[in-house]
Design a protein around this motif. Structure first.
Motif, mmCIF file in Angstrom:
data_model
loop_
_atom_site.group_PDB
_atom_site.id
_atom_site.type_symbol
_atom_site.label_atom_id
_atom_site.label_comp_id
_atom_site.label_asym_id
_atom_site.label_seq_id
_atom_site.Cartn_x
_atom_site.Cartn_y
_atom_site.Cartn_z
ATOM 1 N N TYR A 256 9.451 -27.990 -5.699
ATOM 2 C CA TYR A 256 10.710 -28.575 -6.202
ATOM 3 C C TYR A 256 10.501 -29.993 -6.699
ATOM 4 O O TYR A 256 11.364 -30.583 -7.315
ATOM 5 C CB TYR A 256 11.815 -28.515 -5.142
ATOM 6 N N ASN A 257 9.346 -30.544 -6.385
ATOM 7 C CA ASN A 257 9.105 -31.937 -6.768
ATOM 8 C C ASN A 257 7.911 -32.032 -7.709
ATOM 9 O O ASN A 257 6.906 -32.676 -7.401
ATOM 10 C CB ASN A 257 8.912 -32.790 -5.509
ATOM 11 N N SER A 258 8.025 -31.373 -8.859
ATOM 12 C CA SER A 258 6.963 -31.491 -9.862
ATOM 13 C C SER A 258 6.913 -32.927 -10.381
ATOM 14 O O SER A 258 5.905 -33.377 -10.900
ATOM 15 C CB SER A 258 7.224 -30.533 -11.025
ATOM 16 N N GLU A 259 8.039 -33.620 -10.201
ATOM 17 C CA GLU A 259 8.127 -35.015 -10.658
ATOM 18 C C GLU A 259 7.269 -35.943 -9.795
ATOM 19 O O GLU A 259 7.000 -37.079 -10.188
ATOM 20 C CB GLU A 259 9.590 -35.484 -10.597
ATOM 21 N N MET A 267 13.509 -36.525 -7.884
ATOM 22 C CA MET A 267 13.094 -35.140 -7.615
ATOM 23 C C MET A 267 13.933 -34.135 -8.403
ATOM 24 O O MET A 267 13.593 -32.966 -8.473
ATOM 25 C CB MET A 267 13.207 -34.835 -6.116
ATOM 26 N N MET A 268 15.063 -34.606 -8.942
ATOM 27 C CA MET A 268 15.946 -33.707 -9.693
ATOM 28 C C MET A 268 15.867 -33.965 -11.198
ATOM 29 O O MET A 268 16.642 -33.410 -11.967
ATOM 30 C CB MET A 268 17.395 -33.875 -9.220
ATOM 31 N N ASP A 273 10.789 -27.130 -12.594
ATOM 32 C CA ASP A 273 9.618 -27.427 -11.778
ATOM 33 C C ASP A 273 8.678 -26.251 -11.983
ATOM 34 O O ASP A 273 8.550 -25.783 -13.106
ATOM 35 C CB ASP A 273 10.030 -27.646 -10.325
ATOM 36 N N ASN A 320 14.190 -27.210 -9.233
ATOM 37 C CA ASN A 320 14.031 -27.366 -7.783
ATOM 38 C C ASN A 320 14.073 -25.998 -7.084
ATOM 39 O O ASN A 320 14.884 -25.764 -6.179
ATOM 40 C CB ASN A 320 15.079 -28.319 -7.201
HETATM 41 CA CA CA Z 1 12.476 -31.176 -9.331
#
Ligand code: CA
Ligand code: RUQ
Ligand code: CUA
Length: 634
Positions: A256-259, A267-268, A273, A320
């Motif tokens: 969910y946190n490809s960032e 994270m959003m 993701d 996410n």
């Molecule tokens: Ca994300």
């Protein structure tokens, strides 16, 4: 509601699929009202409600003397234990302490349990999420149950023949084991465990920067028999949930946190993701070739699985994503969108081509993106081609047909959503009977709701959670039972009762207490016969038997400051005659079941006379089953 959420609601409403749309539609036919909402709705007539309640009662009632059809294993959440349930009665049958300290059985207090907990015995908490039963050929073999500890980065194994934890492994070089699943085919050789949080490497206080290449998390693979970590794979992004396929070749995990952000907004940020897929044979071949490194003092092979590696593939999915579930026909990995109203279906039979670089775009393996409703978290299956997905924001479970969803995604005008049922409230996991195996039987569905609010008698500011049992054997889902649960259970698993084979009493040569037997033998003790006190400097070892209603030693004397180890062997042979040992005012308590040996070590730090007694009811003269420790002043 965000703009995107608003938009997705509009899209769903335009298709007549919104929650409101569903209630509207079902309200038109009286029969559907009872079926679709069962005990969950206030729009039912009094008669319809009474009828539904009666039907529900007849389905879940397991009369005195009768047995449940299924074993359920519930994660105990941040209470740290596993609970054994009967389904459909939803009665709690047993608790298996794992990461917690348990006063009744002495888990975390006895020498046997401390040995199993190892270095991590110093922790008194755990956070269980995902219980999973070992498999052979894609079917539960009833041998082990594995569970993660998110709080202290551990994985535990429970032996299902005795329903005790027998191994706990701390996963090195990572923080917070979350998603956990098992290899299904040919058998559970590996336990797949996702470490959630990105940390700096080395994490020794010299570097707190999470933006560089030396900050990452890893996919962890544990040998199910030895419980040693077999290898770790570095990934981009973080790792949430995971599942394995029915060929033994692939495991997949949501991120969910490809960032790689450290804050909520960050994270959003991305619209998509990804799901990362691990190629297990390629990883094994790389290890064979010596293509790995190690980290710090750990000997575990660490491989690079970042984007561009031959060991993994990254498939972009919205947004996410959370749950990752393999359909029991072995065809799809299904990732639940969480912040997107969709689940993404990935075709497992396209993964070979993906790994052989036959596709320009990894999204070629996406066979459908299925709109279901708001906040999809987890999907489970009935073995008849239907998925059941929890909608966290809508507080519903949605039943949908997988084939029809693919056809609709390809433009055909088919209604793939079969039913939406209100659950109470905010469901997380959902689990159908035998769903993780090729034998998914479509009988029972459990929905683990995160809130209970008005469903039970109030218990102060802290409420229980609500595990709802739903009958899915017919065309319609029917809610039949509300079950309050303590400390968010997260997830559960159900197996047919014939798949779990337990022992009635202990075998004397059980490895659970083999170390204790060995050290007794070093003292020249025959545990099933001898009652003896051995002094060894300031260490005192008291060996005794228990046979209802008496301990083999009813008094012993030590010196203040002595380290006392009491080892008790229950020589009763009769099923269910468990004894306990409590040393009053010393924090000492343990279980000794028939033919078991248990031991506990404490310091006799106060002079005086101290009674000890049996704590598990064993006999009409159970109260009389006691003895005295005399502690002489130093
Ligand atoms: Ca994300
Ligand atoms: S996760 S509510 Cu810890 Cu299994 Cu999804
Ligand atoms: Cu022995 Cu109670």
């Amino acid at each position: 509601m965000s703009d995107k959420e608003k938009k997705s609601t509009e899209v769903l409403e335009s298709k007549g699929l919104s929650r409101r749309g569903f209630l509207g539609a079902s309200a038109m036919t009286g029969a559907a009202v009872v079926g679709a909402t069962a005990l969950g709705s206030s729009i039912m007539s009094r008669e319809a409600f009474a009828e539904a309640a009666k039907e529900a009662k007849s389905k879940t009632h397991v009369a005195p003397g009768e047995l449940d059809d299924y074993y359920g294993f519930w994660s105990g959440g941040h209470q740290g234990e596993v609970r054994v349930m009967g389904v459909p009665s939803m009665r709690e049958l047993m608790r298996i302490p794992v990461f917690n300290i348990d006063s009744a059985t002495g888990w975390g207090l006895t020498n046997e349990s401390k040995r199993i907990m190892g270095d991590s015995a110093k922790f008194m908490n755990g956070d269980c999420h995902h219980p999973h039963i070992s498999m052979t050929d894609g079917k539960y073999d009833g041998k082990y149950l594995f569970i993660n500890d998110k709080a202290n980065s551990r994985v535990a194994r429970i032996r299902l023949d005795i329903m005790k934890c027998d191994k706990i492994t701390t996963i090195p070089n990572v923080q917070s084991i979350h998603g956990l699943r098992l290899q299904k085919v040919p058998h559970t050789k590996y336990v797949f465990a996702n470490a959630e949080f990105i940390i700096p490497h080395p994490n020794d206080g010299t570097n707190f920067d999470l933006s560089g290449d030396d900050a990452y998390t890893m996919f962890n693979v544990i040998d199910a028999e030895s419980m040693e970590v077999a290898f770790q794979v570095i990934v981009d992004g973080n790792l949430d949930n995971t599942d394995a396929d029915y060929t033994g070749k692939y495991a997949a995990a949501t991120c969910y946190n490809s960032e790689e952000a450290t804050d909520l907004g960050g994270m959003m940020r991305a619209e998509r993701d990804w799901v990362v897929v691990f190629n297990i044979p390629r990883i094994e071949a790389a290890i064979e070739k010596g293509d790995f490194a190690t980290l710090g003092d750990s000997k575990v092979p660490v491989l690079n699985g970042r984007a561009g590696s031959e060991l993994t593939r990254y498939i972009p999915v919205p947004k996410n994503p959370h749950g990752l579930n393999t359909s029991p026909d072995g065809k799809y990995f299904i990732a639940a969108g969480k912040l997107s109203p969709t689940v993404t279906m990935l075709a497992i039979d396209r993964l070979d081509d993906l790994f052989d670089d036959k596709f320009e775009d990894p999204r070629e393996v996406v066979i459908a993106e299925v709109e279901l409703g708001l906040g999809p978290l987890h999907t489970t299956f009935d073995g008849r081609g239907n998925g059941y997905t929890t909608l966290f924001i809508d507080s519903q479970i949605v039943k949908w047909n997988m084939d029809d969803a693919i056809r609709a995604y390809n433009g055909e005008d088919v209604k793939y959503i079969k039913q939406k049922l209100d659950v109470h409230y905010q469901p997380g996991h959902t689990h159908a009977s035998l769903t993780e195996t090729s034998e998914a039987d479509g009988k029972w569905l459990v929905v683990l709701s995160k809130f209970a609010k008005d469903r039970f008698l109030p218990t102060g500011p802290l409420h229980p959670e609500n595990d709802q049992l739903i009958d899915i054997s017919g065309d319609e889902m029917k809610l039949v039972h509300d079950g309050p649960a303590f400390a968010e259970p997260h997830d559960c698993i159900m197996a047919r009762r014939d798949q779990i084979r337990t022992k009635k009493i202990w075998d004397r040569d059980d490895p659970f207490f083999a170390e204790t037997v060995k050290s007794a033998e070093a003292d020249g003790i025959n545990l099933t016969a001898d009652n003896k006190v051995i002094r060894d400097g300031n260490k005192v070892r008291v060996y005794m038997t228990s046979l209802a209603p008496a301990f083999g030693v009813t008094e012993f004397t030590v010196k203040q400051g002595d380290e006392v180890t009491v080892t008790i062997t229950n020589i009763d042979q009769i099923e269910d005659v468990t004894h306990g040992f409590v040393m009053v005012n010393h924090g000492v308590s343990m279980e000794i079941s028939p033919q078991q040996t248990s031991s506990i070590t404490f310091t006799a730090d106060k002079p005086g006379l101290f009674w000890y007694y049996c704590s598990w009811f064993c006999h009409a003269l159970h109260m009389e089953m006691c003895g005295r420790m005399m502690v002489e002043p130093a």
